[in-house]
Enzyme design. Structure first.
Site, PDB file in Angstrom:
ATOM      1  CG  ASP A 133      35.400  29.064  49.025  1.00 37.59           C
ATOM      2  OD1 ASP A 133      34.646  28.791  49.984  1.00 37.59           O
ATOM      3  OD2 ASP A 133      36.380  29.825  49.135  1.00 37.59           O
ATOM      4  CE  LYS A 162      38.299  31.569  51.937  1.00 35.76           C
ATOM      5  NZ  LYS A 162      37.268  31.585  50.903  1.00 35.76           N
TER       6      LYS A 162
HETATM    7  N1  LIG Z   1      29.714  33.422  48.781  1.00 40.80           N
HETATM    8  C1  LIG Z   1      30.842  32.920  49.232  1.00 40.80           C
HETATM    9  O1  LIG Z   1      30.883  31.868  49.865  1.00 40.80           O
HETATM   10  C2  LIG Z   1      32.143  33.642  48.933  1.00 40.80           C
HETATM   11  C3  LIG Z   1      33.358  32.941  48.896  1.00 40.80           C
HETATM   12  C4  LIG Z   1      34.535  33.647  48.595  1.00 40.80           C
HETATM   13  C5  LIG Z   1      34.477  35.022  48.374  1.00 40.80           C
HETATM   14  N2  LIG Z   1      33.270  35.671  48.441  1.00 40.80           N
HETATM   15  C6  LIG Z   1      33.184  37.124  48.188  1.00 40.80           C
HETATM   16  O2  LIG Z   1      33.771  37.418  46.933  1.00 40.80           O
HETATM   17  C7  LIG Z   1      34.387  38.704  46.951  1.00 40.80           C
HETATM   18  C8  LIG Z   1      35.824  38.577  46.468  1.00 40.80           C
HETATM   19  O3  LIG Z   1      36.547  37.804  47.410  1.00 40.80           O
HETATM   20  P1  LIG Z   1      38.020  37.260  47.108  1.00 40.80           P
HETATM   21  O4  LIG Z   1      38.405  36.374  48.226  1.00 40.80           O
HETATM   22  O5  LIG Z   1      38.112  36.721  45.705  1.00 40.80           O
HETATM   23  O6  LIG Z   1      38.850  38.636  47.194  1.00 40.80           O
HETATM   24  P2  LIG Z   1      40.260  38.975  46.553  1.00 40.80           P
HETATM   25  O7  LIG Z   1      41.084  37.753  46.386  1.00 40.80           O
HETATM   26  O8  LIG Z   1      40.778  40.125  47.337  1.00 40.80           O
HETATM   27  O9  LIG Z   1      39.897  39.509  45.064  1.00 40.80           O
HETATM   28  C9  LIG Z   1      39.206  40.723  44.881  1.00 40.80           C
HETATM   29  C10 LIG Z   1      38.885  40.897  43.386  1.00 40.80           C
HETATM   30  O10 LIG Z   1      38.120  42.117  43.251  1.00 40.80           O
HETATM   31  C11 LIG Z   1      38.779  42.960  42.299  1.00 40.80           C
HETATM   32  N3  LIG Z   1      38.599  44.371  42.638  1.00 40.80           N
HETATM   33  C12 LIG Z   1      38.867  44.969  43.821  1.00 40.80           C
HETATM   34  N4  LIG Z   1      38.582  46.279  43.739  1.00 40.80           N
HETATM   35  C13 LIG Z   1      38.139  46.518  42.476  1.00 40.80           C
HETATM   36  C14 LIG Z   1      37.703  47.680  41.770  1.00 40.80           C
HETATM   37  N5  LIG Z   1      37.658  48.885  42.365  1.00 40.80           N
HETATM   38  N6  LIG Z   1      37.288  47.542  40.494  1.00 40.80           N
HETATM   39  C15 LIG Z   1      37.332  46.337  39.891  1.00 40.80           C
HETATM   40  N7  LIG Z   1      37.746  45.195  40.486  1.00 40.80           N
HETATM   41  C16 LIG Z   1      38.140  45.286  41.760  1.00 40.80           C
HETATM   42  C17 LIG Z   1      40.244  42.562  42.370  1.00 40.80           C
HETATM   43  O11 LIG Z   1      40.905  42.989  41.205  1.00 40.80           O
HETATM   44  P3  LIG Z   1      42.508  43.174  41.191  1.00 40.80           P
HETATM   45  O12 LIG Z   1      43.077  41.821  40.895  1.00 40.80           O
HETATM   46  O13 LIG Z   1      42.729  44.171  40.124  1.00 40.80           O
HETATM   47  O14 LIG Z   1      42.907  43.682  42.561  1.00 40.80           O
HETATM   48  C18 LIG Z   1      40.118  41.037  42.500  1.00 40.80           C
HETATM   49  O15 LIG Z   1      39.863  40.463  41.264  1.00 40.80           O
HETATM   50  C19 LIG Z   1      34.261  39.209  48.389  1.00 40.80           C
HETATM   51  O16 LIG Z   1      33.149  40.074  48.443  1.00 40.80           O
HETATM   52  C20 LIG Z   1      33.991  37.951  49.198  1.00 40.80           C
HETATM   53  O17 LIG Z   1      33.228  38.190  50.351  1.00 40.80           O
HETATM   54  C21 LIG Z   1      32.110  35.005  48.700  1.00 40.80           C
END
Ligand SMILES: NC(=O)c1ccc[n+]([C@@H]2O[C@H](COP(=O)([O-])OP(=O)(O)OC[C@H]3O[C@@H](n4cnc5c(N)ncnc54)[C@H](OP(=O)(O)O)[C@@H]3O)[C@@H](O)[C@H]2O)c1
Length: 269
Positions: free
Chosen positions: A96, A59
């Protein structure tokens, strides 16, 4: 396009709409490594595609590749949808936030972003879309809690003073008086440990959402539902983000119906 892509439910969603609208076309999952993204995107016009969606980890990378990035994608910092223009140029946008907002509008019609403070857990791409959506809907205070504080701070600096960055240690306390709580971390996703948070300080009338949809009910949502909070899982966000894509690709208004939802839900059974 994504890497990996096999888990994606998007083909199920879009091919349902192809059938529903009697359009001769198909939506295919394409596994693309980040280093191959530019070649893959540039091939879209020649292959006759109207566009594509992008998922992890492509993305952000796409921002540097497409010919136009609209203001929404620039603000969110990520492209979720690419549109092939008649002249073969590629336009990038982000749907999104639309998916998140319309999920809540449809599933919780009485919900108002401005009703009280919102807590967003996470500061990644998903959280950025959630914050953008909450601000569009008139949120007056967003408490942004992230494991890496610097990332929460950076997001708050970009989005303005409505977004208040908080340290991960403050996550339990941040729930005090919140009207909306959103998990936008990856914690609770299939294969990941549950989100580590205590809900004691959260009011029973708060709405609790998770943007994760696999599983449909994360341990975080199950805990919130168990204590009497209204809950919303991330499936609706996935479904609704497809609507503006169809409008842009084909000029067609699509709908998220109970039938479509159950088709997707059954894929998790
Ligand atoms: N429903 C939908 O259409 C949709 C759309 C987008 C995303 N999602 C879902 O949303 C989730 C996040 O996606 P993303 O694209 O935002 O991912 P991302 O950019 O990789 O961000 C991941 C987030 O999770 C945090 N995190 C990871 N491991 C952690 C831990 N052990 N404890 C606490 N926080 C933790 C990270 O914190 P740090 O900054 O500290 O690493 C960061 O804030 C995924 O499950 C994805 O499938 C769903």
């Amino acid at each position: 396009m994504g890497w990996p892509i096999a888990h994606s439910r998007s083909p199920l969603l879009h091919n349902y709409w192809f059938q529903k609208h009697g359009l001769a076309g198909t939506y295919v999952p394409v596994a693309v490594r980040p280093e191959g993204l530019e070649t893959a995107l540039r091939a879209l016009p020649a292959l006759g595609y109207a566009g594509c969606n992008l998922t992890i980890p492509l993305k952000q990378d796409a921002m540097k590749i497409v010919d136009e990035v609209d203001a929404v994608a620039r603000r969110i910092g990520a492209i979720s949808c690419v549109i092939v223009r008649p002249d073969g140029k590629l336009a990038g946008t982000n749907n999104d936030w639309f998916g998140f907002v319309h999920m809540l509008r449809q599933e919780q019609p009485g919900w108002r972003a401005g009703a009280g403070p919102a807590v967003v857990l996470g500061a990644g791409g998903g959280a950025r879309a959630v914050c953008y959506g909450l601000l569009q809907e008139g949120a007056k205070e967003i408490r942004l809690v992230n494991r890496t504080y610097a990332r929460a701070q950076a997001l708050a600096a970009e989005f303005g003073k409505t977004v208040k960055p908080l340290h991960w240690e403050q996550r339990d306390d941040s729930l005090e008086g919140a009207a909306t709580v959103v998990n936008a971390t990856s914690q609770g996703m299939t294969g990941q440990p549950a989100l580590d948070i205590r809900l004691d300080r959260l009011g029973k009338d708060a709405l609790v959402a998770d943007i994760i949809y696999s599983p449909l009910e994360t341990p975080f949502l199950a805990a919130a539902r168990g204590r009497g909070n209204r809950t919303v899982c991330g499936l609706g966000m996935l479904l609704h983000q497809g609507r503006p894509a169809w409008k842009a690709w084909f000029g067609i208004d699509t709908e998220v119906t109970p039938e479509l939802r159950s088709v997707l839900e059954r894929s998790f059974a």
